[in-house]
Design a protein around this motif. Structure first.
Motif, PDB file in Angstrom:
ATOM      1  N   PRO A 155       1.246  25.753 -11.632  1.00  0.00           N
ATOM      2  CA  PRO A 155       1.219  26.802 -11.998  1.00  0.00           C
ATOM      3  C   PRO A 155       0.556  27.228 -10.468  1.00  0.00           C
ATOM      4  N   SER A 156      -0.782  27.269 -10.082  1.00  0.00           N
ATOM      5  CA  SER A 156      -1.134  27.829  -8.647  1.00  0.00           C
ATOM      6  C   SER A 156      -0.577  27.223  -7.893  1.00  0.00           C
ATOM      7  N   GLU A 157       0.310  26.105  -7.480  1.00  0.00           N
ATOM      8  CA  GLU A 157       1.431  26.206  -6.625  1.00  0.00           C
ATOM      9  C   GLU A 157       0.310  24.556  -5.708  1.00  0.00           C
ATOM     10  N   SER A 158      -0.560  24.170  -6.769  1.00  0.00           N
ATOM     11  CA  SER A 158      -1.035  22.729  -5.881  1.00  0.00           C
ATOM     12  C   SER A 158      -0.571  21.785  -6.624  1.00  0.00           C
ATOM     13  N   LEU A 159      -0.645  20.137  -6.278  1.00  0.00           N
ATOM     14  CA  LEU A 159       0.114  19.166  -6.592  1.00  0.00           C
ATOM     15  C   LEU A 159      -0.620  18.956  -7.886  1.00  0.00           C
ATOM     16  N   LYS A 160       0.074  18.703  -8.628  1.00  0.00           N
ATOM     17  CA  LYS A 160       0.302  17.906  -9.769  1.00  0.00           C
ATOM     18  C   LYS A 160      -1.104  16.954 -10.063  1.00  0.00           C
ATOM     19  N   ASP A 161      -1.283  15.648  -9.004  1.00  0.00           N
ATOM     20  CA  ASP A 161      -1.786  14.480  -8.732  1.00  0.00           C
ATOM     21  C   ASP A 161      -2.197  14.935  -7.358  1.00  0.00           C
ATOM     22  N   ASN A 162      -3.837  14.955  -7.605  1.00  0.00           N
ATOM     23  CA  ASN A 162      -4.272  15.003  -6.419  1.00  0.00           C
ATOM     24  C   ASN A 162      -5.570  13.397  -6.334  1.00  0.00           C
ATOM     25  N   PHE A 163      -5.019  13.086  -7.246  1.00  0.00           N
ATOM     26  CA  PHE A 163      -6.195  11.970  -7.314  1.00  0.00           C
ATOM     27  C   PHE A 163      -5.301  10.574  -7.793  1.00  0.00           C
ATOM     28  N   HIS A 164      -4.587   9.920  -6.880  1.00  0.00           N
ATOM     29  CA  HIS A 164      -4.069   8.917  -6.215  1.00  0.00           C
ATOM     30  C   HIS A 164      -4.666   7.506  -5.790  1.00  0.00           C
ATOM     31  N   PHE A 165      -4.482   6.847  -5.550  1.00  0.00           N
ATOM     32  CA  PHE A 165      -5.580   6.598  -4.538  1.00  0.00           C
ATOM     33  C   PHE A 165      -6.162   5.731  -4.962  1.00  0.00           C
ATOM     34  N   SER A 166      -6.606   4.097  -4.183  1.00  0.00           N
ATOM     35  CA  SER A 166      -6.854   2.260  -4.137  1.00  0.00           C
ATOM     36  C   SER A 166      -7.900   1.984  -3.040  1.00  0.00           C
ATOM     37  N   GLN A 167      -9.157   1.033  -3.147  1.00  0.00           N
ATOM     38  CA  GLN A 167      -9.896   0.809  -2.641  1.00  0.00           C
ATOM     39  C   GLN A 167      -9.830  -0.800  -2.378  1.00  0.00           C
ATOM     40  N   SER A 168     -10.401  -1.365  -1.573  1.00  0.00           N
ATOM     41  CA  SER A 168     -10.460  -2.899  -1.955  1.00  0.00           C
ATOM     42  C   SER A 168     -11.720  -2.970  -3.074  1.00  0.00           C
ATOM     43  N   THR A 169     -11.162  -4.125  -3.966  1.00  0.00           N
ATOM     44  CA  THR A 169     -11.823  -4.658  -5.242  1.00  0.00           C
ATOM     45  C   THR A 169     -12.920  -4.664  -4.975  1.00  0.00           C
ATOM     46  N   GLU A 170     -13.268  -5.765  -3.616  1.00  0.00           N
ATOM     47  CA  GLU A 170     -14.567  -6.192  -3.201  1.00  0.00           C
ATOM     48  C   GLU A 170     -16.015  -5.124  -3.425  1.00  0.00           C
ATOM     49  N   GLN A 171     -15.398  -3.796  -2.678  1.00  0.00           N
ATOM     50  CA  GLN A 171     -16.357  -3.134  -2.366  1.00  0.00           C
ATOM     51  C   GLN A 171     -16.492  -1.578  -3.629  1.00  0.00           C
ATOM     52  N   TYR A 172     -15.294  -1.860  -4.314  1.00  0.00           N
ATOM     53  CA  TYR A 172     -15.096  -0.838  -4.893  1.00  0.00           C
ATOM     54  C   TYR A 172     -16.196  -1.442  -6.323  1.00  0.00           C
TER      55      TYR A 172
ATOM     56  N   ALA B  18       0.936  -1.130  -0.153  1.00  0.00           N
ATOM     57  CA  ALA B  18       0.134   0.000  -0.056  1.00  0.00           C
ATOM     58  C   ALA B  18       0.848   1.357  -0.055  1.00  0.00           C
ATOM     59  N   ASP B  19       1.869   1.252   0.885  1.00  0.00           N
ATOM     60  CA  ASP B  19       3.011   2.623   1.111  1.00  0.00           C
ATOM     61  C   ASP B  19       4.039   3.082  -0.092  1.00  0.00           C
ATOM     62  N   TYR B  20       3.866   1.685  -1.614  1.00  0.00           N
ATOM     63  CA  TYR B  20       4.627   1.523  -1.929  1.00  0.00           C
ATOM     64  C   TYR B  20       3.529   2.368  -3.237  1.00  0.00           C
ATOM     65  N   PHE B  21       2.387   1.605  -3.487  1.00  0.00           N
ATOM     66  CA  PHE B  21       1.794   2.739  -4.690  1.00  0.00           C
ATOM     67  C   PHE B  21       1.178   4.579  -3.883  1.00  0.00           C
ATOM     68  N   SER B  22       1.303   4.261  -2.365  1.00  0.00           N
ATOM     69  CA  SER B  22       1.014   5.809  -2.393  1.00  0.00           C
ATOM     70  C   SER B  22       2.314   6.501  -2.633  1.00  0.00           C
ATOM     71  N   GLN B  23       3.315   6.528  -3.125  1.00  0.00           N
ATOM     72  CA  GLN B  23       4.560   7.412  -3.660  1.00  0.00           C
ATOM     73  C   GLN B  23       5.265   6.449  -4.644  1.00  0.00           C
ATOM     74  N   LEU B  24       4.017   5.410  -5.525  1.00  0.00           N
ATOM     75  CA  LEU B  24       4.563   5.835  -7.425  1.00  0.00           C
ATOM     76  C   LEU B  24       3.348   7.145  -7.929  1.00  0.00           C
ATOM     77  N   LYS B  25       3.491   8.252  -7.885  1.00  0.00           N
ATOM     78  CA  LYS B  25       3.559   9.359  -8.512  1.00  0.00           C
ATOM     79  C   LYS B  25       4.101  10.781  -8.718  1.00  0.00           C
ATOM     80  N   THR B  26       3.708  11.948  -9.518  1.00  0.00           N
ATOM     81  CA  THR B  26       4.107  12.811  -9.682  1.00  0.00           C
ATOM     82  C   THR B  26       4.369  13.628  -7.770  1.00  0.00           C
ATOM     83  N   ASN B  27       5.531  14.505  -7.426  1.00  0.00           N
ATOM     84  CA  ASN B  27       5.136  15.348  -6.548  1.00  0.00           C
ATOM     85  C   ASN B  27       5.830  16.642  -7.153  1.00  0.00           C
ATOM     86  N   GLU B  28       5.571  16.358  -8.351  1.00  0.00           N
ATOM     87  CA  GLU B  28       5.669  18.444  -8.465  1.00  0.00           C
ATOM     88  C   GLU B  28       3.867  18.928  -9.057  1.00  0.00           C
ATOM     89  N   LEU B  29       3.961  20.220  -8.887  1.00  0.00           N
ATOM     90  CA  LEU B  29       3.379  21.440  -8.671  1.00  0.00           C
ATOM     91  C   LEU B  29       2.681  21.781  -9.866  1.00  0.00           C
TER      92      LEU B  29
END
Length: 528
Positions: free
Chosen positions: A121-138, A108-119
């Motif tokens: 132009p408005s200084e917000s994170l480029k990727d705010n939409f990186h997540f996972s969920q239980s397949t059964e629940q999804y 889980a922690d490995y997946f969480s950091q597999l994304k860009t940390n770039e910002l």
């Protein structure tokens, strides 16, 4: 018609055929069991198929939804190496991902950091939409429209003491609705625990257990008040499987500008299609000349359904042979979809109902109101596929009037992909409309005189929860009516019961994974 692509959330939430949801459609033979951990070599990436479905704990037999999978025995390192190769191949910003040693992380922690940390132009994170969920629940939520709980959509104004949790709305026939819980109620106590001020770890744990029950049939006592603190309701609520009704409060309003249709639409999931068709048919039968679509809590879902909604608003004359959205993947794939292997084709405006079991268009033509203008009620929770409706309509010069607040800003999407009991969501594409515009990562903004492409005509109005959704006096809907009649925004739009969230003081309750509600998820659609 060429094959095109769809989205389920926003954010969310049918999927690639080898992902969760229809794993029986997966081709090939189950992988050979392998308990020898693969080696990580920095900068060297194998084909992700080598590691796919090799699981530390393989699934055996169907899950509670009846879905079966091709899992075989592997290790946690196989799961991490699959995530690594899959990200390097398909992630939109793959070159900005650090190649850290997977052995230093849990899966889980490995997946969480597999994304860009770039910002941005408005200084917000480029990727705010990186997540996972239980397949059964999804799968349960997106395919059957079922979720566990009491049937309450909560507004988390403040998760830390002094906490503030307000009811946005309740699902029809849910335990909360039957008990009389309604929009605007504020939570004060759970099982005699002071919800607002409790700070002990034990009490916070009890609060979390009540707000997110681990199973159906669990009963807790809830005490609600109005914004003045006056107790309105004390009731026992028992958790249950809730059948979501994405379309609610369909009605026709008589205004001086003509008949106005109103529809509350909460999620672009499969079970929403019938409600949308019935609602738009009612608008056609009523002969409406203005339309309000309430997307203030709609985080997204199926892109194909977003295309259907846009068609039902604009009609055949404005959408015929027009592009709803075109997908742009990473620079390794300028012409080919890296997930399906198909040549990238623009998503059209879908004019037919969809058989979601086979992902095929049916012969049933959708109703449409053929309007050149639509009012969209929006907040920061309006995301992904909801924003795709806005952008797709603007691409063919339909006037979109935005009432409420700036949307969440998610022109991106993904294929929900299952591996070893978890469904992963990593940004794989950006969508652009017929005018090649998709740069709204800071959200669409309502302004009086739009200048930039991410600005829309409209009014900033606070979502205050004091009136029922669909009520003509509810501030966002009232502002839309006033704008339709006069072309003007209301004089005052600031109301007292919406507060700024406080900082986390260490006793914060768990908040829901709002990323799950901000989805634009794709699956191939074909002719019948």
């Amino acid at each position: 018609m060429n094959q095109a692509f769809l989205s389920a959330l926003i954010i969310g939430v049918s999927f690639v055929l080898y992902s969760c949801g229809d794993s029986n459609a997966q081709s090939g033979v189950p992988p050979i069991p392998n308990t020898n951990e693969p080696d990580w070599l920095v900068g060297q990436f194998s084909d992700d198929a080598i590691y796919k479905n090799l699981c530390a704990v393989p699934r055996i037999g169907p899950d509670s939804n009846g879905d079966t999978f091709l899992d075989s025995q592997g290790t946690a390192m196989h799961e991490k190496m699959w995530l690594r190769s899959w990200t390097h191949d398909t992630y939109l910003w793959y070159s900005e991902v650090d190649d850290n040693n997977p052995s230093h992380f849990s899966v889980a922690d490995y997946f969480s950091q597999l994304k860009t940390n770039e910002l941005t132009p408005s200084e917000s994170l480029k990727d705010n939409f990186h997540f996972s969920q239980s397949t059964e629940q999804y799968n349960q939520r997106t395919q059957s429209g079922v979720t566990s709980g009491y049937g309450i959509s909560w507004e988390y104004v403040s998760a830390s003491a002094p906490r503030r949790l307000i009811v946005r709305y309740t699902e029809p026939n849910s335990p909360a609705a039957i008990a009389g819980v309604t929009r605007g109620y504020e939570l004060k106590k759970i099982d005699d625990i002071d919800f607002v001020n409790a700070t002990s770890e034990a009490n916070v744990d009890k609060i979390n257990a009540a707000l997110s029950p681990s199973d159906t049939g669990q009963t807790f006592n809830f005490v609600f008040s109005d914004t003045t603190g006056k107790v309105l309701l004390a009731t026992n609520l028992t958790s249950a499987n809730i059948e979501l009704q994405p379309v609610q409060n369909v009605k026709t309003i008589h205004t001086s500008a003509g008949k106005m249709g109103y529809m509350q639409f909460n999620s672009f999931i499969r079970t929403g299609q019938d409600g949308l068709i019935n609602g738009f048919q009612e608008f056609v039968d009523q002969g409406i000349t203005e339309l309000v679509i309430d997307l203030r809590y709609n985080g997204g879902g199926l892109l194909a359904m977003a295309s259907q909604v846009a068609y039902m608003i604009a009609g055949n004359a404005q959408t015929n042979n027009q592009i709803f959205e075109t997908l742009e993947f990473n620079d390794k794939y300028p012409n080919v979809d890296p997930i399906t292997g198909n040549t990238i084709q623009p998503t059209p405006f879908y004019t037919k109902a969809i058989d979601w079991n086979s992902n095929k268009l049916t012969s049933n033509t959708l109703p449409s109101v053929d309007l050149t203008r639509v009012f969209i009620l929006a907040t920061a929770n309006t995301c992904s596929a909801s924003e795709a409706v806005i952008n797709g309509l603007r691409g063919i010069d339909v006037d979109v009037v935005l009432i409420g607040d700036t949307t969440c800003g998610k022109p991106f999407g993904f294929y929900a992909t299952d591996n070893c009991s978890t469904t992963y969501f990593t940004i794989q594409f950006q969508g652009v409309n017929a005018k090649n515009f998709g740069a709204y990562s800071d959200g669409f903004k309502p302004v009086s005189s739009p200048i930039f492409d991410d600005q829309l005509p409209g009014c900033t109005v606070t979502d205050d929860f004091t009136s029922a959704l669909g009520n003509e006096d509810e501030p966002l809907l009232a502002a839309a009516i006033n704008f339709a009649e006069s072309g003007l925004c209301p004089i005052t739009t600031t109301l007292a019961n919406k507060e700024v969230k406080v900082e986390n003081t260490g006793n914060a309750i768990n908040t829901p994974n709002t990323l799950l509600e901000s989805m634009k998820i794709l699956t191939p659609i074909s002719e019948p």
